[in-house]
Design a protein around this motif. Sequence first.
Motif, short mmCIF file in Angstrom:
data_model
loop_
_atom_site.label_atom_id
_atom_site.label_comp_id
_atom_site.label_asym_id
_atom_site.label_seq_id
_atom_site.Cartn_x
_atom_site.Cartn_y
_atom_site.Cartn_z
N PRO A 154 0.83 -1.22 0.00
CA PRO A 154 0.00 0.00 0.00
C PRO A 154 0.87 1.27 0.00
O PRO A 154 1.81 1.39 0.79
N ILE A 155 0.55 2.19 -0.88
CA ILE A 155 1.35 3.41 -1.01
C ILE A 155 1.28 4.26 0.25
O ILE A 155 2.29 4.76 0.73
N ARG A 156 0.09 4.38 0.83
CA ARG A 156 -0.09 5.26 1.99
C ARG A 156 0.65 4.76 3.22
O ARG A 156 0.90 5.53 4.14
N TRP A 157 0.99 3.48 3.26
CA TRP A 157 1.73 2.95 4.41
C TRP A 157 3.22 3.27 4.33
O TRP A 157 3.92 3.12 5.33
N PHE A 158 3.70 3.67 3.17
CA PHE A 158 5.13 3.94 2.98
C PHE A 158 5.37 5.39 2.59
O PHE A 158 6.23 5.69 1.76
N VAL A 159 4.58 6.27 3.17
CA VAL A 159 4.73 7.72 2.97
C VAL A 159 4.79 8.37 4.34
O VAL A 159 4.02 8.01 5.24
N HIS A 160 5.72 9.30 4.53
CA HIS A 160 5.83 10.00 5.80
C HIS A 160 4.56 10.83 6.06
O HIS A 160 3.91 11.33 5.12
N ARG A 162 4.25 13.76 7.20
CA ARG A 162 4.37 15.17 6.78
C ARG A 162 4.17 15.34 5.28
O ARG A 162 3.86 16.44 4.82
N ASP A 163 4.37 14.25 4.50
CA ASP A 163 4.24 14.33 3.04
C ASP A 163 2.99 13.64 2.53
O ASP A 163 2.83 13.48 1.31
N LEU A 164 2.11 13.25 3.44
CA LEU A 164 0.96 12.44 3.03
C LEU A 164 -0.07 13.31 2.32
O LEU A 164 -0.59 14.27 2.88
N ASN A 165 -0.36 12.99 1.08
CA ASN A 165 -1.47 13.58 0.32
C ASN A 165 -1.86 12.60 -0.78
O ASN A 165 -1.31 11.50 -0.87
N GLU A 166 -2.79 13.00 -1.61
CA GLU A 166 -3.34 12.07 -2.61
C GLU A 166 -2.31 11.67 -3.66
O GLU A 166 -2.36 10.56 -4.18
N ASP A 167 -1.38 12.54 -3.99
CA ASP A 167 -0.43 12.27 -5.07
C ASP A 167 0.98 11.97 -4.56
O ASP A 167 1.93 12.00 -5.34
N SER A 168 1.12 11.70 -3.28
CA SER A 168 2.46 11.44 -2.74
C SER A 168 2.96 10.08 -3.21
O SER A 168 2.27 9.07 -3.04
N PRO A 169 4.17 9.99 -3.79
CA PRO A 169 4.74 8.70 -4.18
C PRO A 169 5.34 8.00 -2.97
O PRO A 169 5.66 8.64 -1.96
N PRO A 170 5.49 6.69 -3.02
CA PRO A 170 6.13 5.98 -1.91
C PRO A 170 7.59 6.39 -1.78
O PRO A 170 8.25 6.77 -2.74
#
Length: 512
Positions: A154-160, A162-170
């Motif tokens: 899951p992409i959202r589990w590997f995003v900090h 502070r950088d979490l948003n809809e288009d944030s890459p892992p």
Amino acid sequence: MSIQVCRDPCDAVALYLPQRLYLKSFAKLNISVQLPTHKVHGKSISNWELMEKLRKMIQPDSFSLLKVTKHSSEVIRFEAELENREKLDRVLSRLEDRIVQLNDYPDPLKVKVTEAKSDFPSRHAWDSFFRDATDMDEMKPGERPDTVHIANLPIRWFVHERDLNEDSPPSENLCKKVFEKFGSIRQVDVPAADPFRMQMKSSMRGITTPPQDAQLYFEAYIQFSEYVSFVRCMDALRGRKLLRKRDDIAEWCTLQIDFDKTKHMTDAAVKRRAIVRERLVARQKAKEEEERQEKERVSKREAKERQKYERTELEKLEKMREREEKRKKKQLAKLMERDEVDLNSRVADERRKLLKEQKKLQAIRLLEELFKRIELRPDLRRIGHKPERYYTAGERSARARIVDRMKKQQEDALEAQRNHLKSALDGRIVIRSALETKKPRRNSSVSSDSSIEEERQKRIKTERLTTPEREIQYKGMYGMPAYGFGYPFAPVPHFAYHPQSMSIVTLLIYLA
């Protein structure tokens, strides 16, 4: 494949606590329901009813997943999952050789259950693959069992956070920190984190995730420095799901894990991707520079067009202003000719009226001075009264009030007449200046307009000061100030006015 809610996370093993990631074991079952060989006419078997029967058989335990994988005329197969492997033997004993009786189907159905075989690669699988491969060199990184290919992360589990948003890459750095638990990592590749990866050839991308899942899941290549670390990672991920604990809920998902068979992490492949990426970056910069230059050209062209348009509009406004001035001059000339307005005669009339008002005011002041002199002569008595009676204080104050009121009225009338004369003079100056205004030059600057206006104001001011009519504002009659007191003749010293020499009727006739 999808993320599910885990109701029993008690046996989860910590993987990376800053992101609250854990590994949790699970058990997978294959359930088969044998159908009778003869068919009952007009009767059908409901999969939903059959699934409810299976759930009731294992109570108080429950399935975390139960779905139909095959439905034929001979057998119906289900795939089931348990959240805890400790429940596997108990569930198998409850389902093995059980009979299911459906409501609308007369024949009983027999249940068979077995533990599903895992498709997770074994140690023998990767050892035999690299041993038998003719194009692999076990002395080179990426051509030996050292790279783990993990999909369905899951992409959202590997995003900090502070950088979490809809288009944030892992984050590649975060992936490296998560799997460093199993040993030293040589390098990590996350294709979803490379914005230029989709512009490369399909053989270089290293992407196997379907496009419909690319917005939620990603895949990563983890290359370990040592073979022991690779084995430790594979053993830890075998038979487990990735779980993430939140404040009020725990979620988990199934990972697709395999060893790399495509030489994706060899030094040659990594260098080739870097070269292609540099070319794409240079191409992107050149494209952005070209777009920037094109925008500058467009903006300059628009600025020139705007200036041209503004200049044209200014010329139009200037022409309109000239036409309006000509039209006003013509209308003014026609008005003067049609109404036979003689401004000079009007000024002369106003001047005569002003002189008349000044004479009246001087007469009132003369009367006031006369009364004062009468009061100063004690030998002057009232006419027709006894000589012993003098003027009283009340009579003197009443007479003073009457004189003051007449003087105030006459001063107001004089001031109003001065304003009328001033208006007549101003109207003559304005009309004359309007008729004598020169045609302004086209495209004249602001300085030239201001100089023309200054010359016009100077001419008006000079004309106002040099007209004979204006001298009336500064001088009174017989060389005396307008508001000063003056006699029409020089008074004789110690001249005594006899009451019979100038009566009140004579003064009133003079005032008239």
